[in-house]
Design an enzyme around this catalytic site. Structure first.
Site, short mmCIF file in Angstrom:
data_model
loop_
_atom_site.label_atom_id
_atom_site.label_comp_id
_atom_site.label_asym_id
_atom_site.label_seq_id
_atom_site.Cartn_x
_atom_site.Cartn_y
_atom_site.Cartn_z
N CYS A 130 0.81 -1.21 0.00
CA CYS A 130 0.00 0.00 0.00
C CYS A 130 0.85 1.26 0.00
O CYS A 130 0.39 2.34 -0.40
CB CYS A 130 -0.94 0.00 1.20
SG CYS A 130 -0.11 -0.12 2.80
N HIS A 154 19.38 -0.74 -0.08
CA HIS A 154 17.98 -0.31 0.01
C HIS A 154 17.06 -1.48 0.34
O HIS A 154 16.22 -1.39 1.24
CB HIS A 154 17.54 0.34 -1.29
CG HIS A 154 16.09 0.71 -1.32
ND1 HIS A 154 15.59 1.82 -0.66
CD2 HIS A 154 15.02 0.10 -1.90
CE1 HIS A 154 14.28 1.88 -0.83
NE2 HIS A 154 13.91 0.84 -1.58
#
Length: 462
Positions: free
Chosen positions: A50, A99
């Site tokens: 989301c 990352h």
């Protein structure tokens, strides 16, 4: 093989943009296969939640692979590539690996240290495996990322202290009542905060849920989610006698639970303690209620104090987590560099051996009849020349293999010596193609200058 990630998250783009770049789980395999049909994509995986969409690729040619991702996202979303670039981030090589390790550890989430992302990344990897769009590099990357996420949580406890209002409410309930097994909760108001708090209470052992709301239909809907009981708002105080915990979060502009009401309730409870948690703003419960014997009342400020304290604990854990990530990152880079350098060194030595043997045959033929001693001397000379010529390149490649840019030096070596390395795709042959395969490096300049240009991520900012 290189690694890159292009993505969008809650920091880089508004919800309306993230929605256009999101992928559904049921359509993920088709999307992955579609991306694999674009030029330069030798492996891919997509993490879509989301709050983020991130596309990881392992291309042989960085520019081609990244351009394909931009085109793929444009085709999927209907947005221009230039517009997409305004809202996305891009990491390559060392930074892309770090990352992913930070993402799976919960260090890149809206809620620091949240645990859900670990399962989401694992699911994304499983879908890519099922779609058969991964390769050895991506498999190892995601496997080590998942291991890193688990290690961070185990060694730092970063996810052990709740940092949201609903979680904080549960923690206060535990502190006041001890174990919540078998306890009952009365939920006043049927909004999102009420539901989230009830979900967490039930997850921690609460067995009975009563819901009261001005809209009875909404109360019924929420109660059904917990196999609970819905009661009309005018029956609120009758059912409060049955509750150990009261959670109140309505949209009322005045107190819905007054001191006089609670005095009557406590008389009927005959002194049985009750915990009340008011998460509404403005407050639902008259603060004077906390003066009544056996009533414990917490409001949003109390909850926020818990959140702030726990967030500080998580920040300290995050510092430890960064250290773990660097350790795991170094280990992965050593593996990745070794994957590049060992076959390249083998191919380089094989090339030297082939040249030596070919030239020895030519020399022997020209010299005519030679004694065994003379052949041995000439052979030793040829061996010595080849070994000395290759000594420094081999030593340097081994040294560079342990640096973030190691695989770049390896690819340049493959191009310079025109090596065919087993298990890797043939490298470009012409000078323009060599430069492109090396990510745009100028092979006429020094290696360091070329490497610096390569790792500057210029393509991410175009």
């Amino acid at each position: 093989m290189l690694i890159a990630v292009i993505g969008v998250n809650h920091r880089t783009a508004p919800l309306e943009v993230r929605e256009k770049l999101a992928f559904t789980e049921w359509g993920m395999k088709d999307s992955l296969k579609k991306l694999m049909s674009f030029p330069g994509i030798d492996g891919c995986a997509i993490v879509s939640t989301c709050n983020r969409t991130e596309i990881y690729i392992a291309p042989m040619v960085l520019d081609t692979g990244m351009s394909s991702v931009w085109s793929f996202l444009s085709e999927k979303s209907g947005l221009d590539i230039s517009e997409i670039k305004n809202f996305t981030f891009c990491h390559t090589l060392y930074d892309s690996i770090r990352h992913l390790f930070r993402v799976v550890s919960g260090l890149d989430s809206m809620i620091l240290g949240e645990t859900q992302i670990l399962g989401q990344v694992k699911k994304a990897y499983e879908l890519a495996l099922e779609a058969k769009t991964t390769n050895v590099v991506l498999n190892t990357l995601f496997q080590q990322a998942i291991t890193t996420g688990k290690r961070v949580r185990t060694e730092t406890g970063i996810d052990q202290n709740p940092v949201s209002i609903p979680y904080a409410a549960v923690e206060l309930a535990k502190q006041g009542l001890g174990a919540l097994d078998g306890r009952s909760v009365l939920v006043v108001g049927a909004g999102e905060m009420s539901e989230l708090t009830a979900v967490n209470l039930v997850a921690n052992g609460v067995s009975s849920v009563i819901v009261s709301n001005r809209s009875f239909d909404r109360a019924v809907q929420l109660a059904e989610k917990f196999n609970g009981t819905a009661v009309k708002f005018d029956q609120l105080f009758q059912y409060m006698n049955r509750a150990d915990i009261v959670i109140s979060s309505t949209a009322a502009q005045h107190y819905v639970i007054k001191t006089t009401d609670m005095l009557k309730v406590m008389e009927q409870r005959e002194g049985k303690p009750i915990m009340m948690i008011d998460i509404a703003v403005p407050r639902d419960i008259d603060p004077e209620v906390r003066k009544i014997a056996n009533v414990t009342l917490y409001d949003v400020d109390n909850l926020q104090n818990v959140v702030d304290a726990n967030l500080e604990v998580r920040r300290k854990a995050a510092v430890l987590a960064e250290g773990i990530i660097e350790e795991e990152l170094d280990e992965f880079m050593r593996w990745l560099s070794t994957r590049f350098v060992v076959p390249t060194i083998t191919a380089l030595k094989k090339m030297g051996e082939e040249i030596k043997n070919r030239e020895l045959v030519r020399a022997y033929n020209r010299l005519g009849e030679l004694t065994d001693r003379e052949k041995k001397i000439i052979g030793s000379l040829a061996n010595s020349i080849v070994n000395q010529l290759l000594h420094n390149p081999v030593i340097k490649l081994k040294q560079y293999a342990l640096t973030p840019e190691g695989h770049l030096y390896t690819e340049i070596t493959q191009n310079i010596f025109n090596l065919e390395v087993e298990g890797q795709k043939p490298q470009a042959k012409s000078l323009p193609e060599k430069k492109k395969a090396a990510g745009g490096l100028d092979l006429n300049s020094s290696w360091d200058k070329g490497i610096a240009a390569m790792v500057a991520d210029s393509r991410c900012r175009e």
